[in-house]
Design a protein around this motif. Structure first.
Motif, PDB file in Angstrom:
ATOM      1  N   LYS A 195     -40.482  35.091  12.623  1.00 47.52           N
ATOM      2  CA  LYS A 195     -39.463  34.032  12.674  1.00 47.52           C
ATOM      3  C   LYS A 195     -38.071  34.628  12.465  1.00 47.52           C
ATOM      4  O   LYS A 195     -37.109  34.250  13.147  1.00 47.52           O
ATOM      5  CB  LYS A 195     -39.735  32.972  11.614  1.00 47.52           C
ATOM      6  N   ALA A 196     -37.954  35.559  11.516  1.00 50.30           N
ATOM      7  CA  ALA A 196     -36.662  36.206  11.267  1.00 50.30           C
ATOM      8  C   ALA A 196     -36.175  36.946  12.509  1.00 50.30           C
ATOM      9  O   ALA A 196     -34.990  36.876  12.868  1.00 50.30           O
ATOM     10  CB  ALA A 196     -36.780  37.168  10.089  1.00 50.30           C
ATOM     11  N   PHE A 197     -37.094  37.638  13.155  1.00 49.69           N
ATOM     12  CA  PHE A 197     -36.756  38.373  14.388  1.00 49.69           C
ATOM     13  C   PHE A 197     -36.260  37.405  15.453  1.00 49.69           C
ATOM     14  O   PHE A 197     -35.268  37.675  16.151  1.00 49.69           O
ATOM     15  CB  PHE A 197     -37.997  39.121  14.879  1.00 49.69           C
ATOM     16  N   LYS A 198     -36.926  36.271  15.569  1.00 47.22           N
ATOM     17  CA  LYS A 198     -36.532  35.247  16.551  1.00 47.22           C
ATOM     18  C   LYS A 198     -35.167  34.662  16.215  1.00 47.22           C
ATOM     19  O   LYS A 198     -34.321  34.488  17.094  1.00 47.22           O
ATOM     20  CB  LYS A 198     -37.602  34.153  16.598  1.00 47.22           C
ATOM     21  N   ASP A 199     -34.920  34.370  14.933  1.00 50.61           N
ATOM     22  CA  ASP A 199     -33.637  33.798  14.517  1.00 50.61           C
ATOM     23  C   ASP A 199     -32.478  34.728  14.850  1.00 50.61           C
ATOM     24  O   ASP A 199     -31.417  34.287  15.307  1.00 50.61           O
ATOM     25  CB  ASP A 199     -33.649  33.502  13.012  1.00 50.61           C
ATOM     26  N   ILE A 200     -32.682  36.014  14.615  1.00 45.84           N
ATOM     27  CA  ILE A 200     -31.640  36.994  14.948  1.00 45.84           C
ATOM     28  C   ILE A 200     -31.473  37.094  16.463  1.00 45.84           C
ATOM     29  O   ILE A 200     -30.349  37.134  16.980  1.00 45.84           O
ATOM     30  CB  ILE A 200     -31.985  38.371  14.347  1.00 45.84           C
ATOM     31  N   LEU A 201     -32.565  37.102  17.173  1.00 47.12           N
ATOM     32  CA  LEU A 201     -32.549  37.259  18.630  1.00 47.12           C
ATOM     33  C   LEU A 201     -31.783  36.137  19.311  1.00 47.12           C
ATOM     34  O   LEU A 201     -31.011  36.374  20.253  1.00 47.12           O
ATOM     35  CB  LEU A 201     -33.990  37.313  19.155  1.00 47.12           C
ATOM     36  N   ILE A 202     -31.974  34.906  18.840  1.00 42.63           N
ATOM     37  CA  ILE A 202     -31.334  33.757  19.497  1.00 42.63           C
ATOM     38  C   ILE A 202     -30.084  33.282  18.753  1.00 42.63           C
ATOM     39  O   ILE A 202     -29.499  32.263  19.108  1.00 42.63           O
ATOM     40  CB  ILE A 202     -32.325  32.586  19.672  1.00 42.63           C
ATOM     41  N   SER A 203     -29.682  34.023  17.706  1.00 38.73           N
ATOM     42  CA  SER A 203     -28.486  33.674  16.911  1.00 38.73           C
ATOM     43  C   SER A 203     -28.563  32.240  16.394  1.00 38.73           C
ATOM     44  O   SER A 203     -27.691  31.399  16.663  1.00 38.73           O
ATOM     45  CB  SER A 203     -27.208  33.864  17.739  1.00 38.73           C
ATOM     46  N   SER A 204     -29.617  31.954  15.657  1.00 42.50           N
ATOM     47  CA  SER A 204     -29.809  30.615  15.084  1.00 42.50           C
ATOM     48  C   SER A 204     -28.647  30.256  14.161  1.00 42.50           C
ATOM     49  O   SER A 204     -27.988  31.135  13.592  1.00 42.50           O
ATOM     50  CB  SER A 204     -31.110  30.570  14.287  1.00 42.50           C
ATOM     51  N   ASN A 205     -28.418  28.968  14.013  1.00 44.35           N
ATOM     52  CA  ASN A 205     -27.415  28.465  13.072  1.00 44.35           C
ATOM     53  C   ASN A 205     -28.112  28.004  11.794  1.00 44.35           C
ATOM     54  O   ASN A 205     -29.251  27.535  11.846  1.00 44.35           O
ATOM     55  CB  ASN A 205     -26.621  27.317  13.676  1.00 44.35           C
ATOM     56  N   PRO A 206     -27.432  28.088  10.659  1.00 44.89           N
ATOM     57  CA  PRO A 206     -28.032  27.602   9.407  1.00 44.89           C
ATOM     58  C   PRO A 206     -28.047  26.076   9.379  1.00 44.89           C
ATOM     59  O   PRO A 206     -27.417  25.421  10.225  1.00 44.89           O
ATOM     60  CB  PRO A 206     -27.098  28.166   8.338  1.00 44.89           C
ATOM     61  N   THR A 207     -28.742  25.528   8.412  1.00 46.49           N
ATOM     62  CA  THR A 207     -28.807  24.069   8.281  1.00 46.49           C
ATOM     63  C   THR A 207     -27.429  23.481   8.030  1.00 46.49           C
ATOM     64  O   THR A 207     -27.045  22.463   8.609  1.00 46.49           O
ATOM     65  CB  THR A 207     -29.755  23.680   7.135  1.00 46.49           C
ATOM     66  N   TYR A 208     -26.661  24.107   7.138  1.00 44.57           N
ATOM     67  CA  TYR A 208     -25.306  23.657   6.807  1.00 44.57           C
ATOM     68  C   TYR A 208     -24.363  24.846   6.745  1.00 44.57           C
ATOM     69  O   TYR A 208     -24.770  25.959   6.417  1.00 44.57           O
ATOM     70  CB  TYR A 208     -25.270  22.959   5.439  1.00 44.57           C
ATOM     71  N   LEU A 209     -23.089  24.568   7.027  1.00 42.56           N
ATOM     72  CA  LEU A 209     -22.039  25.539   6.732  1.00 42.56           C
ATOM     73  C   LEU A 209     -21.114  24.901   5.685  1.00 42.56           C
ATOM     74  O   LEU A 209     -21.572  24.534   4.627  1.00 42.56           O
ATOM     75  CB  LEU A 209     -21.305  25.945   8.014  1.00 42.56           C
ATOM     76  N   GLY A 210     -19.825  24.777   5.959  1.00 43.04           N
ATOM     77  CA  GLY A 210     -18.932  24.177   4.967  1.00 43.04           C
ATOM     78  C   GLY A 210     -17.683  25.012   4.790  1.00 43.04           C
ATOM     79  O   GLY A 210     -17.436  25.980   5.510  1.00 43.04           O
ATOM     80  N   GLU A 211     -16.866  24.648   3.797  1.00 40.38           N
ATOM     81  CA  GLU A 211     -15.625  25.372   3.566  1.00 40.38           C
ATOM     82  C   GLU A 211     -15.884  26.709   2.888  1.00 40.38           C
ATOM     83  O   GLU A 211     -16.867  26.879   2.164  1.00 40.38           O
ATOM     84  CB  GLU A 211     -14.669  24.537   2.707  1.00 40.38           C
ATOM     85  N   LYS A 212     -14.986  27.645   3.139  1.00 43.49           N
ATOM     86  CA  LYS A 212     -15.144  28.989   2.599  1.00 43.49           C
ATOM     87  C   LYS A 212     -14.878  29.020   1.099  1.00 43.49           C
ATOM     88  O   LYS A 212     -13.982  28.337   0.594  1.00 43.49           O
ATOM     89  CB  LYS A 212     -14.209  29.965   3.310  1.00 43.49           C
ATOM     90  N   ILE A 213     -15.669  29.831   0.393  1.00 42.51           N
ATOM     91  CA  ILE A 213     -15.480  30.088  -1.037  1.00 42.51           C
ATOM     92  C   ILE A 213     -15.593  31.605  -1.213  1.00 42.51           C
ATOM     93  O   ILE A 213     -16.670  32.120  -1.512  1.00 42.51           O
ATOM     94  CB  ILE A 213     -16.549  29.370  -1.895  1.00 42.51           C
TER      95      ILE A 213
END
Length: 230
Positions: A195-213
């Protein structure tokens, strides 16, 4: 049904063999490309922007032994002056289940010599990929030491480095756990690496992002508002 298998046996065998080959090739690749970045001795670790402690199961505010071992290791790495900040990344998707505040409270309750400003919290580290993606994009971490058990460390470092973090791993010793438990971890990890290999391969997005800290700032900006006032 028997006639179906007889007719298609060769295709089934080839497909199954190919699937097994791909799965184990991916696992081999992830381990081999990260093994030089994984350490078991704190003194050999380089100095980095932050320590990232990955979440694990909690029961209310009580840490599982797995998570406690990770957190204590992370604190010891801070004591060794390998980083100025520690990022606690875990699942806080529900009010009644909170890995990150449980970790933070453990640190404060035990009176570890870590300043509150050094403690950063990622409430949306729902899995390893999300934790690493957010470490880079939200907390602006450029280099890190990831702390987790041995079975999990190669995948964590692989994801982080492929997302642009100059990452190293500290493999927490897991010999104290039952062999059956460690075996289950390793079997599950075989598929999770795919799954990790697939996520990197297709440039998956995380569930949430948000403002920088930024990790160079004050960690308390990442705390829950009610906790900042305590």
């Amino acid at each position: 049904m028997k006639s179906f298998f007889k007719k298609h046996f060769r295709k089934i065998l080839i497909t199954t063999s190919l699937g097994v080959f791909i799965i184990f090739s991916i696992n081999y690749y992830i381990v081999k490309t990260t093994e030089n970045y994984v350490f078991t001795e704190i003194e050999k670790l380089p100095k980095v922007d932050a320590i990232i402690v990955l979440g694990a199961k909690v029961n209310q505010e009580k840490l599982s032994y797995v998570l406690e071992d990770r957190l204590v290791a992370g604190i010891n790495i801070i004591y060794a002056n390998k980083a100025e900040a520690i990022l606690l990344s875990g699942d806080h998707g529900q009010k009644e289940y909170d890995e990150v505040n449980s970790m933070r409270k453990y640190i404060l309750r035990r009176n570890f010599k870590v300043k509150k400003e050094q403690i950063f919290m990622d409430h949306a580290g729902f899995d390893t990929y999300d934790s690493m993606f957010r470490a880079k994009e939200i907390f602006d971490i450029k280099s890190a030491i990831i702390v987790t058990q041995d079975f999990h460390i190669n995948r964590s470092v692989y994801i982080a480095r492929n997302l642009g973090i100059n990452a190293y791993g500290f493999a927490v010793n897991e010999d104290m756990y039952k062999e059956s438990v460690r075996f289950n971890w390793k079997i599950r990890e075989i598929l999770t690496r795919v799954k990790a290999f697939k996520d990197i391969l297709i440039s998956s997005n995380p569930t949430y992002l948000g403002e920088k800290i930024p990790i160079t700032g004050n960690g308390m900006k990442s705390w829950d508002t009610i906790e900042k006032a305590k």
